[in-house]
Write a protein that holds these residues in place. Structure first.
Motif, PDB file in Angstrom:
ATOM      1  N   LEU A  95       0.690  -1.292   0.028  1.00 56.10           N
ATOM      2  CA  LEU A  95      -0.004  -0.082   0.065  1.00 56.10           C
ATOM      3  C   LEU A  95       0.867   1.190  -0.118  1.00 56.10           C
ATOM      4  O   LEU A  95       0.438   2.162  -0.751  1.00 56.10           O
ATOM      5  N   ALA A  96       1.860   1.234   0.647  1.00 58.57           N
ATOM      6  CA  ALA A  96       2.682   2.392   0.799  1.00 58.57           C
ATOM      7  C   ALA A  96       3.473   2.988  -0.252  1.00 58.57           C
ATOM      8  O   ALA A  96       3.722   4.043  -0.282  1.00 58.57           O
ATOM      9  N   GLN A  97       3.556   1.719  -1.243  1.00 54.68           N
ATOM     10  CA  GLN A  97       4.078   2.230  -2.497  1.00 54.68           C
ATOM     11  C   GLN A  97       3.197   2.980  -3.382  1.00 54.68           C
ATOM     12  O   GLN A  97       3.605   3.660  -4.493  1.00 54.68           O
ATOM     13  N   LEU A  98       1.850   2.627  -3.136  1.00 52.31           N
ATOM     14  CA  LEU A  98       0.941   3.298  -4.155  1.00 52.31           C
ATOM     15  C   LEU A  98      -0.220   4.454  -3.437  1.00 52.31           C
ATOM     16  O   LEU A  98      -1.117   4.703  -4.436  1.00 52.31           O
ATOM     17  N   CYS A  99       0.262   4.897  -2.310  1.00 48.55           N
ATOM     18  CA  CYS A  99      -0.640   6.150  -1.850  1.00 48.55           C
ATOM     19  C   CYS A  99       0.365   7.002  -1.135  1.00 48.55           C
ATOM     20  O   CYS A  99       1.462   6.846  -0.901  1.00 48.55           O
ATOM     21  N   ARG A 100      -0.169   8.174  -0.448  1.00 50.18           N
ATOM     22  CA  ARG A 100       0.440   9.279   0.130  1.00 50.18           C
ATOM     23  C   ARG A 100       0.790   8.603   1.835  1.00 50.18           C
ATOM     24  O   ARG A 100       2.073   8.840   1.955  1.00 50.18           O
ATOM     25  N   ARG A 101      -0.305   8.037   2.336  1.00 51.03           N
ATOM     26  CA  ARG A 101       0.168   7.648   3.587  1.00 51.03           C
ATOM     27  C   ARG A 101      -0.548   6.527   4.011  1.00 51.03           C
ATOM     28  O   ARG A 101      -1.930   6.616   3.773  1.00 51.03           O
ATOM     29  N   VAL A 102       0.005   5.738   4.682  1.00 52.91           N
ATOM     30  CA  VAL A 102      -0.681   4.393   5.290  1.00 52.91           C
ATOM     31  C   VAL A 102      -0.715   4.591   6.875  1.00 52.91           C
ATOM     32  O   VAL A 102       0.203   4.600   7.488  1.00 52.91           O
ATOM     33  N   TYR A 103      -2.096   4.385   7.528  1.00 52.53           N
ATOM     34  CA  TYR A 103      -2.451   4.415   8.903  1.00 52.53           C
ATOM     35  C   TYR A 103      -2.682   2.939   9.303  1.00 52.53           C
ATOM     36  O   TYR A 103      -3.715   2.396   8.482  1.00 52.53           O
ATOM     37  N   THR A 104      -2.080   2.138  10.024  1.00 51.79           N
ATOM     38  CA  THR A 104      -2.208   0.727  10.112  1.00 51.79           C
ATOM     39  C   THR A 104      -2.192   0.462  11.613  1.00 51.79           C
ATOM     40  O   THR A 104      -1.550   0.917  12.484  1.00 51.79           O
ATOM     41  N   ILE A 105      -3.362  -0.362  11.835  1.00 48.35           N
ATOM     42  CA  ILE A 105      -3.617  -0.661  13.286  1.00 48.35           C
ATOM     43  C   ILE A 105      -3.610  -2.389  13.463  1.00 48.35           C
ATOM     44  O   ILE A 105      -4.165  -3.072  12.520  1.00 48.35           O
ATOM     45  N   GLU A 106      -2.806  -2.879  14.521  1.00 46.21           N
ATOM     46  CA  GLU A 106      -2.792  -4.555  14.789  1.00 46.21           C
ATOM     47  C   GLU A 106      -3.022  -4.413  16.121  1.00 46.21           C
ATOM     48  O   GLU A 106      -2.530  -3.899  17.151  1.00 46.21           O
ATOM     49  N   ARG A 107      -3.834  -5.648  16.410  1.00 48.23           N
ATOM     50  CA  ARG A 107      -4.113  -5.846  17.908  1.00 48.23           C
ATOM     51  C   ARG A 107      -3.035  -6.819  18.577  1.00 48.23           C
ATOM     52  O   ARG A 107      -3.062  -6.752  19.796  1.00 48.23           O
ATOM     53  N   HIS A 108      -2.112  -7.431  17.747  1.00 52.35           N
ATOM     54  CA  HIS A 108      -0.905  -8.192  18.333  1.00 52.35           C
ATOM     55  C   HIS A 108       0.212  -7.372  18.596  1.00 52.35           C
ATOM     56  O   HIS A 108       0.933  -7.006  17.508  1.00 52.35           O
ATOM     57  N   LYS A 109       0.521  -6.827  19.741  1.00 47.23           N
ATOM     58  CA  LYS A 109       1.867  -6.071  19.926  1.00 47.23           C
ATOM     59  C   LYS A 109       3.055  -6.461  19.280  1.00 47.23           C
ATOM     60  O   LYS A 109       3.603  -5.825  18.501  1.00 47.23           O
ATOM     61  N   PRO A 110       3.184  -7.854  19.480  1.00 48.66           N
ATOM     62  CA  PRO A 110       4.650  -8.379  19.000  1.00 48.66           C
ATOM     63  C   PRO A 110       4.520  -8.487  17.164  1.00 48.66           C
ATOM     64  O   PRO A 110       5.732  -8.053  16.893  1.00 48.66           O
ATOM     65  N   LEU A 111       3.595  -8.733  16.798  1.00 51.76           N
ATOM     66  CA  LEU A 111       3.473  -8.694  15.482  1.00 51.76           C
ATOM     67  C   LEU A 111       3.771  -7.175  14.795  1.00 51.76           C
ATOM     68  O   LEU A 111       4.595  -7.066  13.806  1.00 51.76           O
ATOM     69  N   LEU A 112       3.112  -6.540  15.515  1.00 46.96           N
ATOM     70  CA  LEU A 112       3.140  -4.865  14.980  1.00 46.96           C
ATOM     71  C   LEU A 112       4.782  -4.382  15.231  1.00 46.96           C
ATOM     72  O   LEU A 112       5.159  -3.823  14.184  1.00 46.96           O
TER      73      LEU A 112
END
Ligand code: SAM
Length: 221
Positions: A95-112
């Motif tokens: 997504l980051a290659q194709l748009c201005r900014r990505v806001y992303t949310i993850e519920r598993h802290k270690p994965l994030l």
């Protein structure tokens, strides 16, 4: 004996067979090294068209599904995008290659944390990530031009996400009508109505959210 197919060629075949035609999407997916987002135990399968475990009972989605979800959003470099379910960070990187900014949310802290490290390593700097329940969206940053949900919402499109979609904006979201029936929906928000297009059957891990009431009746699609 024929030479082994280079991994990127295999990915190109997967995407072409899946009907991906958008050259920007194709180029972005070929630029992002999927093997870098996968635990070493499964790395040899990185360029196969399959979902793979990333820990915590979660998966990195099939490249075909990533390609379809990215393509249907018709992203431009003016867009502000919300992603629910960072997982490994692979879809985020595309997504980051194709748009201005990505806001992303993850519920598993270690994965994030791991995803953020990978994105930093690849010098991807137009991503803002946070730990939390994506079912509530990110009201402080709304409205979003595009929203992508990479886990299946139960019964319906989460209302907070719909409310945070800009007029004219699009959201792609898997919705589970029952434990064995998930549909990928493309939602377009018009001035006074919401259009919902059913893109077909999919299989995602569930969206775990306090915002979703499991027994609510289905109201989309
Ligand atoms: N797009 C990811 C990738 O490229 O690796 C794969 C995402 S995985 C199929 C779905 C992710 O959604 C999981 O990492 C899971 O922890 C996350 N998830 C589930 N419910 C969530 C919620 N309410 N808020 C944020 N993340 C959630």
């Amino acid at each position: 004996m024929t030479a082994p197919t280079p991994p990127q060629d295999r990915l190109l075949t997967v995407l072409t067979d899946a009907g991906i035609r958008d050259e920007r999407v194709m180029a972005a997916m070929l630029r992002v090294p999927r093997d870098f987002f996968i635990p070493s135990t499964f790395r040899e399968h990185a360029f196969e068209n399959t979902a793979l475990p990333i820990g915590h009972g979660q998966t990195i989605s099939q490249p075909q599904v990533v390609g379809i979800m990215t393509e249907v959003l018709r992203l431009s470099d003016r867009h502000k995008v919300l992603e629910i379910g960072t997982g490994s960070g692979y879809q985020t990187a595309i997504l980051a290659q194709l748009c201005r900014r990505v806001y992303t949310i993850e519920r598993h802290k270690p994965l994030l944390k791991e995803a953020e490290e990978r994105l930093a390593h690849l010098r991807i700097s137009n991503v803002t990530a946070k730990h939390g329940d994506g079912g509530v969206g990110w009201p402080e940053q709304a409205p979003f031009d595009r929203i992508i949900v990479t886990a299946a919402a139960e019964h319906e499109v989460p209302r907070p996400l719909l409310d945070q979609l800009a007029v004219g904006g699009m959201m792609v979201v898997p919705v589970a009508r029952s434990p064995i029936d998930q549909r990928l929906l493309l939602v377009t928000r018009h001035q006074s109505e919401v259009e919902v297009q059913d893109l077909g059957a999919v299989r995602f891990v569930p969206l775990i959210s306090d915002m979703l009431e499991p027994s609510r009746p289905q109201s989309v699609a």
